[in-house]
Design an enzyme around this catalytic site. Structure first.
Site, PDB file in Angstrom:
ATOM      1  CG  ASP A 131      -0.641   0.039   2.533  1.00 12.73           C
ATOM      2  OD1 ASP A 131       1.020   0.311   2.514  1.00 12.73           O
ATOM      3  OD2 ASP A 131      -1.142  -0.155   3.571  1.00 12.73           O
ATOM      4  CB  SER A 132       4.870   1.961  -0.571  1.00 11.92           C
ATOM      5  OG  SER A 132       4.698   0.813  -1.056  1.00 11.92           O
ATOM      6  CG  ASP A 189       0.119  -3.842   2.026  1.00 12.94           C
ATOM      7  OD1 ASP A 189       0.500  -4.624   2.995  1.00 12.94           O
ATOM      8  OD2 ASP A 189       1.037  -2.973   1.936  1.00 12.94           O
ATOM      9  CE  LYS A 193       3.347  -5.733   3.909  1.00 14.25           C
ATOM     10  NZ  LYS A 193       2.311  -4.558   4.531  1.00 14.25           N
ATOM     11  CD  GLU A 247       0.622  -1.858   7.840  1.00 13.97           C
ATOM     12  OE1 GLU A 247       0.526  -1.303   8.919  1.00 13.97           O
ATOM     13  OE2 GLU A 247       0.950  -1.363   6.763  1.00 13.97           O
ATOM     14  CD  GLU A 286       8.056  -0.520   7.497  1.00 13.86           C
ATOM     15  OE1 GLU A 286       7.822  -1.357   7.063  1.00 13.86           O
ATOM     16  OE2 GLU A 286       8.259   0.356   7.008  1.00 13.86           O
TER      17      GLU A 286
HETATM   18  O1  KIV Z   1       3.251  -1.001   1.546  1.00 23.89           O
HETATM   19  C1  KIV Z   1       4.554  -1.371   1.738  1.00 23.89           C
HETATM   20  O2  KIV Z   1       5.018  -1.650   0.567  1.00 23.89           O
HETATM   21  C2  KIV Z   1       5.208  -2.565   2.725  1.00 23.89           C
HETATM   22  C3  KIV Z   1       6.800  -2.657   2.353  1.00 23.89           C
HETATM   23  C4  KIV Z   1       7.341  -1.365   3.050  1.00 23.89           C
HETATM   24  C5  KIV Z   1       7.268  -3.738   3.215  1.00 23.89           C
HETATM   25  O3  KIV Z   1       4.308  -2.270   3.762  1.00 23.89           O
END
Ligand code: KIV
Length: 263
Positions: free
Chosen positions: A43-44, A82, A112, A114, A181
């Site tokens: 989600d980056s 994510d 993924k 969190e 992280e």
């Molecule tokens: O959103 C993302 O790119 C991430 C990674 C930096 C682990 O969660």
């Protein structure tokens, strides 16, 4: 060979795992061609390609759209989607529905999530329903408002113990791997040694079982300051600007298109 979550998990103790983020088919194909076994549609993307200030505004529809593009560009790598902010926190039912969308509509191989022990029940449900889960603890950007900034986590012994408990709970719940992280390298190594699933570090030192980097950071594309844990393996920002300037000046001077570019 198509990578699966269980094949990736089996690399622990054998080979260090490399993982890179991707947000589109073009980038995914490059990462896949390089033989990287895992692609994270992080989600980056909110910050790296959509122009948001944090990951918080990223929606399910945006993530599904980008994950589907990454899947189309990938042949072998494991594609991990994510789950964005508030797509899984409200209830296990909502999480199952949204994680299901990633597998059904976007052809992801895993998701993924969190959070630590608080996510154990949710991870158990997802895994029991056939959805492989990558955990993520330490600095969790979806909790940035509560954490008060992008800071190294687990610096006190109490925080370190909490992170160790979280890591154990996520492994027990059935996650196939865990992102760590921004934690001190010593803690990254301790957690990695204590777990039977691989840890994937980002700012968590060389003692982790693998590493993940954001594509645009790895290649130095943005030209903006990056955290200490980033290494630029190329400096494409300058090269891209130079190429674009070259194009602009040739258009302006009339040297492009030349005879060889003309029918
Ligand atoms: O959103 C993302 O790119 C991430 C990674 C930096 C682990 O969660």
């Amino acid at each position: 060979m198509k990578w699966t979550a269980s094949k990736l998990k089996a690399l622990k103790g054998e080979t260090k795992i490399s993982m890179v983020t991707a947000y589109d088919a073009l980038t995914a194909a490059l990462i896949d061609d390089a033989g990287i076994p895992a692609i994270l549609v992080g989600d980056s993307l909110g910050m790296t390609v959509l122009g948001y200030e944090t990951t918080l505004p990223v929606s399910m529809n945006e993530m599904v759209h980008h994950t589907a593009a990454v899947s189309r560009g990938t042949q072998n790598a494991l594609v991990i989607a994510d789950m964005p902010f508030m797509s899984y926190q409200p209830s296990v039912e909502m999480a199952l529905e949204n994680a299901g969308r990633f597998l059904k509509e976007a052809h992801a191989d895993a998701v993924k999530i969190e959070g630590g022990a608080i996510r154990a029940e949710l991870i158990e449900s997802l895994v029991a329903n056939g959805i492989p889960v990558l955990g993520h603890i330490g600095l969790t950007p979806q909790s940035i408002k509560e954490m008060g900034g992008y800071r190294v986590q687990g610096k006190t012994s109490e925080q370190a113990r909490q992170l160790m408990d979280d890591a154990m709970a996520i492994e027990q719940a059935g996650a196939f791997a865990l992102v760590l992280e921004c934690v001190p390298a010593e803690l990254g190594e301790m957690i990695s040694k204590a777990l039977t699933i691989p840890t994937i570090g980002i700012g968590a030192g060389g003692g982790c079982d693998g590493q993940v980097l954001v594509f645009t950071d790895l290649l130095g594309i943005s030209g903006k300051p990056v955290p200490k844990f980033v290494k630029h393996y190329a400096h494409l920002h300058g090269q891209i600007i130079e190429a674009l300037n070259g194009y602009k000046s040739e258009v302006e001077s009339g040297t492009f298109p030349a005879d060889e570019n003309t029918y």
